[in-house]
Design a protein around this motif. Sequence first.
Motif, mmCIF file in Angstrom:
data_model
loop_
_atom_site.group_PDB
_atom_site.id
_atom_site.type_symbol
_atom_site.label_atom_id
_atom_site.label_comp_id
_atom_site.label_asym_id
_atom_site.label_seq_id
_atom_site.Cartn_x
_atom_site.Cartn_y
_atom_site.Cartn_z
ATOM 1 N N TYR A 62 -29.275 50.946 27.778
ATOM 2 C CA TYR A 62 -30.580 50.306 27.883
ATOM 3 C C TYR A 62 -31.165 50.571 29.268
ATOM 4 O O TYR A 62 -30.421 50.744 30.241
ATOM 5 C CB TYR A 62 -30.451 48.796 27.686
ATOM 6 C CG TYR A 62 -30.401 48.353 26.241
ATOM 7 C CD1 TYR A 62 -30.328 49.280 25.202
ATOM 8 C CD2 TYR A 62 -30.449 47.000 25.917
ATOM 9 C CE1 TYR A 62 -30.279 48.857 23.883
ATOM 10 C CE2 TYR A 62 -30.404 46.566 24.594
ATOM 11 C CZ TYR A 62 -30.315 47.516 23.592
ATOM 12 O OH TYR A 62 -30.272 47.090 22.284
ATOM 13 N N PHE A 63 -32.495 50.583 29.325
ATOM 14 C CA PHE A 63 -33.195 50.750 30.589
ATOM 15 C C PHE A 63 -34.159 49.563 30.743
ATOM 16 O O PHE A 63 -34.083 48.616 29.962
ATOM 17 C CB PHE A 63 -33.879 52.115 30.619
ATOM 18 C CG PHE A 63 -32.874 53.242 30.685
ATOM 19 C CD1 PHE A 63 -32.549 53.827 31.897
ATOM 20 C CD2 PHE A 63 -32.203 53.671 29.542
ATOM 21 C CE1 PHE A 63 -31.587 54.833 31.977
ATOM 22 C CE2 PHE A 63 -31.238 54.674 29.615
ATOM 23 C CZ PHE A 63 -30.934 55.259 30.834
ATOM 24 N N ILE A 64 -35.017 49.633 31.724
ATOM 25 C CA ILE A 64 -35.834 48.455 32.004
ATOM 26 C C ILE A 64 -36.719 48.023 30.820
ATOM 27 O O ILE A 64 -36.806 46.834 30.513
ATOM 28 C CB ILE A 64 -36.617 48.648 33.319
ATOM 29 C CG1 ILE A 64 -35.615 48.474 34.469
ATOM 30 C CG2 ILE A 64 -37.765 47.659 33.446
ATOM 31 C CD1 ILE A 64 -36.188 48.655 35.846
ATOM 32 N N PRO A 65 -37.361 48.958 30.110
ATOM 33 C CA PRO A 65 -38.173 48.502 28.964
ATOM 34 C C PRO A 65 -37.357 47.712 27.942
ATOM 35 O O PRO A 65 -37.805 46.672 27.455
ATOM 36 C CB PRO A 65 -38.688 49.819 28.363
ATOM 37 C CG PRO A 65 -38.695 50.780 29.502
ATOM 38 C CD PRO A 65 -37.496 50.415 30.337
ATOM 39 N N GLU A 66 -36.145 48.186 27.624
ATOM 40 C CA GLU A 66 -35.311 47.482 26.649
ATOM 41 C C GLU A 66 -34.925 46.093 27.169
ATOM 42 O O GLU A 66 -34.970 45.107 26.429
ATOM 43 C CB GLU A 66 -34.036 48.280 26.344
ATOM 44 C CG GLU A 66 -34.246 49.523 25.489
ATOM 45 C CD GLU A 66 -34.682 50.722 26.297
ATOM 46 O OE1 GLU A 66 -34.808 50.599 27.530
ATOM 47 O OE2 GLU A 66 -34.907 51.790 25.696
ATOM 48 N N LEU A 67 -34.545 46.032 28.448
ATOM 49 C CA LEU A 67 -34.144 44.730 29.001
ATOM 50 C C LEU A 67 -35.289 43.727 28.954
ATOM 51 O O LEU A 67 -35.083 42.543 28.664
ATOM 52 C CB LEU A 67 -33.681 44.888 30.453
ATOM 53 C CG LEU A 67 -32.202 45.116 30.723
ATOM 54 C CD1 LEU A 67 -31.900 44.809 32.187
ATOM 55 C CD2 LEU A 67 -31.311 44.259 29.825
ATOM 56 N N LEU A 68 -36.494 44.205 29.237
ATOM 57 C CA LEU A 68 -37.648 43.295 29.182
ATOM 58 C C LEU A 68 -37.872 42.786 27.764
ATOM 59 O O LEU A 68 -38.175 41.613 27.550
ATOM 60 C CB LEU A 68 -38.912 44.001 29.708
ATOM 61 C CG LEU A 68 -38.966 44.238 31.215
ATOM 62 C CD1 LEU A 68 -40.174 45.088 31.580
ATOM 63 C CD2 LEU A 68 -39.017 42.916 31.976
ATOM 64 N N MET A 69 -37.720 43.690 26.795
ATOM 65 C CA MET A 69 -37.908 43.284 25.401
ATOM 66 C C MET A 69 -36.808 42.303 24.965
ATOM 67 O O MET A 69 -37.066 41.352 24.231
ATOM 68 C CB MET A 69 -37.890 44.517 24.485
ATOM 69 C CG MET A 69 -38.995 45.511 24.759
ATOM 70 S SD MET A 69 -40.639 44.894 24.360
ATOM 71 C CE MET A 69 -40.565 44.987 22.565
ATOM 72 N N CYS A 70 -35.588 42.556 25.411
ATOM 73 C CA CYS A 70 -34.486 41.624 25.112
ATOM 74 C C CYS A 70 -34.798 40.249 25.690
ATOM 75 O O CYS A 70 -34.582 39.216 25.042
ATOM 76 C CB CYS A 70 -33.168 42.131 25.720
ATOM 77 S SG CYS A 70 -32.497 43.588 24.920
ATOM 78 N N MET B 205 -34.829 57.510 35.981
ATOM 79 C CA MET B 205 -33.830 56.850 35.127
ATOM 80 C C MET B 205 -33.459 55.468 35.652
ATOM 81 O O MET B 205 -32.769 54.713 34.969
ATOM 82 C CB MET B 205 -32.557 57.685 35.050
ATOM 83 C CG MET B 205 -32.636 58.867 34.136
ATOM 84 S SD MET B 205 -31.129 59.839 34.330
ATOM 85 C CE MET B 205 -29.910 58.742 33.593
ATOM 86 N N SER B 206 -33.890 55.161 36.864
ATOM 87 C CA SER B 206 -33.710 53.796 37.357
ATOM 88 C C SER B 206 -34.662 52.853 36.627
ATOM 89 O O SER B 206 -34.557 51.642 36.731
ATOM 90 C CB SER B 206 -33.976 53.726 38.866
ATOM 91 O OG SER B 206 -33.111 54.598 39.552
ATOM 92 N N VAL B 207 -35.633 53.420 35.917
ATOM 93 C CA VAL B 207 -36.608 52.603 35.191
ATOM 94 C C VAL B 207 -36.551 52.879 33.682
ATOM 95 O O VAL B 207 -36.352 51.971 32.889
ATOM 96 C CB VAL B 207 -38.041 52.858 35.709
ATOM 97 C CG1 VAL B 207 -39.040 51.961 34.983
ATOM 98 C CG2 VAL B 207 -38.127 52.635 37.212
ATOM 99 N N ILE B 208 -36.755 54.137 33.296
ATOM 100 C CA ILE B 208 -36.817 54.455 31.860
ATOM 101 C C ILE B 208 -35.685 55.410 31.480
ATOM 102 O O ILE B 208 -35.087 56.059 32.336
ATOM 103 C CB ILE B 208 -38.193 55.068 31.462
ATOM 104 C CG1 ILE B 208 -38.473 56.355 32.258
ATOM 105 C CG2 ILE B 208 -39.300 54.056 31.665
ATOM 106 C CD1 ILE B 208 -39.694 57.123 31.773
#
Lengths: 221, 348
Positions: A62-70, B205-208
């Motif tokens: 997971y990356f930041i978009p997924e974590l925000l959605m979680c 990749m630190s973000v997406i």
Amino acid sequence: MGQIDNELFKRLSDAVVDMDEDEAIAAANEVVERGIDAYQAIEKGLSAGMERAGQFFDEEEYFIPELLMCSDAMYAGMDVLKPHLRSDGAAEKHKVVIGVVEGDTHDIGKNLVKIMLETSGFDVTDLGRDIPPARFVETAKEIGANIIALSTLMTTTMDGMGAVVRQLSEEGIRDRFKVIVGGGPISQGFADRIGADGYAVNAADAIRLARALVAPAEAAA
Amino acid sequence: MSRDQMTPLERLAAYGAGAPIDRLPCVPIVGNTAARVIGVKVGDFRGNGALIAQAQVAAYRLFGYDIIRIFTDLYTQAEAMGAKVSYPEDETAFLAAPAITDLAELDRLRPADPQRDGQLPQHLEAMRRAVDQVGHEVAVTGAVTCPFTNASFLVGADKLARLMMRSPEMVHHLCEISLQTNIAYAGAIIDAGCTPSLTDAMSSMSVISPRQFREFSFPYLKRLIDYVHGRDRKVTLHICGKTSGIWEAMVEAGADCLSIDNDADLGEARIAVGDRVRLMGNVHPSEVMLQGIPDAVRRATLSCLAQAKDSPKGFIVASGCSLPTETPFANIHAMLDTVREAGWPVKN
């Protein structure tokens, strides 16, 4: 605990991991209808799910978009469950004041740390972004915080972190709070230099750090 | 300290042609530190292209590095499209508010006109002046914030991240109009006699994820690079933070040189893509360049040399990202001096 309880906790946890807000709300409603303990549902369902999501983040699944959605799914379930929390159910929580230091408005990292801290059972006061050093200190005193968490993404604003530590020292209250720092340009070396109590490289690490820092107090209690 | 025998233009041309050089090219990425060189406040750069040029040229003359990059902050194009930028008196500008707060306003967003909007005309003025003064001896570049990163400044990073999952078509729309701004600005930069220097902080990749990079960032990045290539300029692409999973895609997008952040492994990059693109990097801008002593800079620079000096398509010793404003001059000198001492072929 019944099988139905466990199944519902699993549904809540999966809803968070699957970023499914509707399912989180549906499962949370069922918890309420069945009179299952809301505190346990948060702990073993939503928080457990967020913890799994955090592991996926660590593993670069997971990356930041997924974590925000979680986290959106977690909060959606939380909104349903919160009114049903019995006030005596939960132990006294450790308190954290968090914010992005003055001059910086990058807050994705700070938001993630906040979410993960709340998930891990901390009571978090989020000051937001672009916060002057004095406000961290004032708020920490006001709410009796255990931890002051400072974030920045910009090298230009790193000095604000040192200013918080200095102000605590000047007021003779440095030992009342643990100060933790994080963000792109921050390093362990920088944390040591300004006299912070700890540095975390990412959100998951921040939770480990926060837990470790409040652990001695817990043992003494 | 031995002074340089070649001008930066001579050095880069010879290096590219495989001819002998006096030392490897070296680029400590100086941004607002230039204000310190001429003793002005960072905030004075706002609306003053002449002053930006004066500072950047003075910094180049003081340190003797190989590329001048006209850069004050990442927000110039987003600001020209309506984002609100805060300008502290003597610190780097920051994004105060995205261009739109309500997605219903999406249709109101327009590509910027580089000759008219925001600070872009002043930055172009800075580029023209710098080329005028030192363009005969050193390459002058203009910083371009790439489509995906610029899109994040139009709606806010959190919102963009959620839109990627909920309304991908809106993200594509935001990237598309950002690309239109990028192409117009890149064209103006080239007309000013400079080369666009591409920065894409949020594509990290630190973000997406690499998959999200492919879907949302890559197509626009590639079109931007195609445009720059069409105007006969080489492209250096910097993506901040972790990038190992997207190096292949960055090469495929057409970049000629990858600028590797300090959060990525230069040695790994050399093995993975060094046979196809030039590399630059990656001394830590804050831990080493800002907070370290010259000896720490020297050791970090030697470590970069050890990792990439023989990279097949070439290597430029550089900082991993733009230098913090208050980076001590002694540390910038130390980076250059270490590269001068190492000479060419690089001593072990």
